[in-house]
Structures are given as C-alpha cells and as structure tokens.
Design an enzyme around this catalytic site. Structure first.
Site, PDB file in Angstrom:
ATOM      1  N   SER A  21       0.851  -1.114  -0.025  1.00  0.00           N
ATOM      2  CA  SER A  21      -0.092   0.079  -0.107  1.00  0.00           C
ATOM      3  C   SER A  21       0.863   1.308   0.151  1.00  0.00           C
ATOM      4  O   SER A  21       0.415   2.252  -0.451  1.00  0.00           O
ATOM      5  CB  SER A  21      -1.012  -0.128   1.070  1.00  0.00           C
ATOM      6  N   MET A  99      10.455  -7.048   5.077  1.00  0.00           N
ATOM      7  CA  MET A  99      10.674  -7.389   6.283  1.00  0.00           C
ATOM      8  C   MET A  99      11.926  -8.273   6.422  1.00  0.00           C
ATOM      9  O   MET A  99      11.721  -9.582   6.728  1.00  0.00           O
ATOM     10  CB  MET A  99       9.322  -8.408   6.384  1.00  0.00           C
ATOM     11  N   HIS A 118       8.314   2.768   9.529  1.00  0.00           N
ATOM     12  CA  HIS A 118       8.212   1.816  10.455  1.00  0.00           C
ATOM     13  C   HIS A 118       6.866   2.394  11.386  1.00  0.00           C
ATOM     14  O   HIS A 118       6.785   3.472  11.775  1.00  0.00           O
ATOM     15  CB  HIS A 118       9.096   1.717  11.658  1.00  0.00           C
TER      16      HIS A 118
HETATM   17  C1  GAR Z   1       3.858  -0.522   6.987  1.00  0.00           C
HETATM   18  O1  GAR Z   1       2.823  -0.274   7.800  1.00  0.00           O
HETATM   19  C2  GAR Z   1       5.171  -0.230   7.524  1.00  0.00           C
HETATM   20  O2  GAR Z   1       5.444   0.612   8.434  1.00  0.00           O
HETATM   21  C3  GAR Z   1       5.619  -1.662   8.075  1.00  0.00           C
HETATM   22  O3  GAR Z   1       5.112  -2.553   6.938  1.00  0.00           O
HETATM   23  C4  GAR Z   1       3.960  -1.985   6.778  1.00  0.00           C
HETATM   24  C5  GAR Z   1       3.935  -2.330   5.073  1.00  0.00           C
HETATM   25  O4  GAR Z   1       2.443  -1.954   4.636  1.00  0.00           O
HETATM   26  N1  GAR Z   1       6.866  -1.643   8.128  1.00  0.00           N
HETATM   27  C6  GAR Z   1       7.581  -2.498   9.126  1.00  0.00           C
HETATM   28  O5  GAR Z   1       7.052  -3.074  10.119  1.00  0.00           O
HETATM   29  C7  GAR Z   1       8.988  -2.422   9.010  1.00  0.00           C
HETATM   30  N2  GAR Z   1       9.603  -3.190  10.381  1.00  0.00           N
HETATM   31  P1  GAR Z   1       2.257  -1.918   2.875  1.00  0.00           P
HETATM   32  O6  GAR Z   1       3.165  -3.456   2.304  1.00  0.00           O
HETATM   33  O7  GAR Z   1       0.860  -2.066   2.930  1.00  0.00           O
HETATM   34  O8  GAR Z   1       3.122  -0.845   2.305  1.00  0.00           O
END
Ligand code: GAR
Length: 206
Positions: A21, A99, A118
């Site tokens: 997203s 990740m 994050h």
């Molecule tokens: C996001 O909320 C980001 O902050 C988090 O993963 C999500 C990805 O969402 N990142 C972490 O937790 C890093 N440690 P998305 O795939 O919908 O962009």
C-alpha cells in the site's frame, strides 16, 4: 527541471515484501505530482508472490523478486539485487514493508541512502509486530517513523515521526488502518525530500 520529465527526478528502488500500500501511495505521487523528485525505476522483493509485486507490475515498474533461499546466502542475494540497482542507475532505496534486515552488501553500496518506514514511534516497538505490540502494551498513542537504515532492526537516525492516537477498543486492523493513512501521506513526502537531496549529492560527486 522539466515538470513531469524524468531528467530531474532521482531514480529510486522500493523494496517490499507485503501488500504494497505504501508503494501504491508513492506510485500515485509519481503519476500525479509532476514535481515529485523521485522516480521509482525498480521494485525489489524477497516474496515473489506478494501483492506489492502485482502493484508494481500493474504500474509498469520492473520487478526483481527472488527468494533469498534461491541463493547460496544472503550476501549472494544482495549482490544480485545490487547488480539490478546499478544497472538501473538507482541512487537511493526506500523500504516499504520489506521484512528483512538489510545486509552489509547493500548498506555499503548505498551509505545513508536507504530509508525505512516503521509503524511505531521508534525506538518504541521495533520489529515485525509493532502495531500488535503497541496494543498489547496498552499505549494511548503510537505513530509512524521514517529513519535511515543501519545494520540493526528498525534502528538508525530518525528523519520524521508522526503521532497516531490509540482509542479504547481499537483492534490491530483498525489501528493499522489509521497508521496506514498517515504513512501514505508522510512517506511519499519524506522520500521525495530525500530524493531531492540524493540527486544533489550525486550531482556534486558525493
Ligand atoms: C507498513 O505499515 C510499514 O510501516 C511496515 O510494514 C507495513 C507495510 O505495509 N514496516 C515495518 O513493520 C518495518 N519493520 P504495505 O506493504 O501495505 O506498504
């Protein structure tokens, strides 16, 4: 700089492992904001089937998606990623739900030019389950952090933070939705500013 032209935009790669997203939010800027200083030229993923890969392909962005297990080790995976980044002239990297800990191969190739998003007010709640952990801790406020990446897990100098209130009775899903709404505005803005800086640095030969 030509508005909307590619010449004045900094080529970046977005790394993602999940729903994408935030990648989508940045692609919207790329498409609709002619002055957005970044240009996403590659999406890198360690999860070939993830939705972020579909988002990238639907937008016509080249994708490098490989499992780390397909390589002898993580350094070999990152060396292959680095070849792709260099082939496309990438000047900086934005992690968006990637990740995996970035290793020395990429960190040394892009010193100070890898940024992460994050879903907490770091240093609170690092790791994979920041939203769940914040709820479990019963905090009334969490947030979003953008920081430069170092060798740690969600460590590295903080560039931007935004507070997000936690209401009584919120679920992981409803809190994540609130956090995403902030991320989708904050991250493209910060990545745009960094891209402007990276472009200037490279222009000055740094
Ligand atoms: C996001 O909320 C980001 O902050 C988090 O993963 C999500 C990805 O969402 N990142 C972490 O937790 C890093 N440690 P998305 O795939 O919908 O962009």
């Amino acid at each position: 700089m030509t508005a909307g032209g590619d010449a004045g935009r900094c080529p970046i790669a977005v790394f993602a492992s999940g729903t994408g997203s935030n990648l989508q939010a940045m692609l919207r800027h790329q498409q609709h904001n002619p002055l957005w200083p970044a240009r996403i030229v590659l999406v890198v993923s360690d999860k070939p089937g993830c939705r972020a890969c579909d988002v990238a392909r639907a937008a016509g962005i080249p994708v490098f998606a490989e499992r780390v297990a397909a390589y002898p080790d993580k350094a070999a995976f990152e060396a292959a990623v680095l070849d792709e980044l260099r082939a496309r002239g990438v000047m900086g990297v934005a992690l968006a739900g990637y990740m995996r800990i970035v290793g020395p191969t990429l960190l040394s190739a892009y010193p100070g030019r890898i940024v992460n998003l994050h879903p907490s007010l770091l240093p609170a709640f690092p790791g994979r389950h920041a939203v769940r952990d914040a709820l479990a801790a019963g905090v009334r406020e969490t947030g979003v952090t953008v920081h430069l990446v170092d060798e740690g897990i969600d460590t590295g100098p903080v560039i931007a933070q935004w507070r997000v209130p936690v209401d009584a009775g919120m679920t992981e899903e409803s809190l994540l939705e609130r956090i995403h709404a902030v991320e989708h505005v904050l991250y493209p803005a910060v990545v745009g500013e960094l891209a402007r800086r990276w472009l200037e640095e490279v222009g000055r030969g740094r």
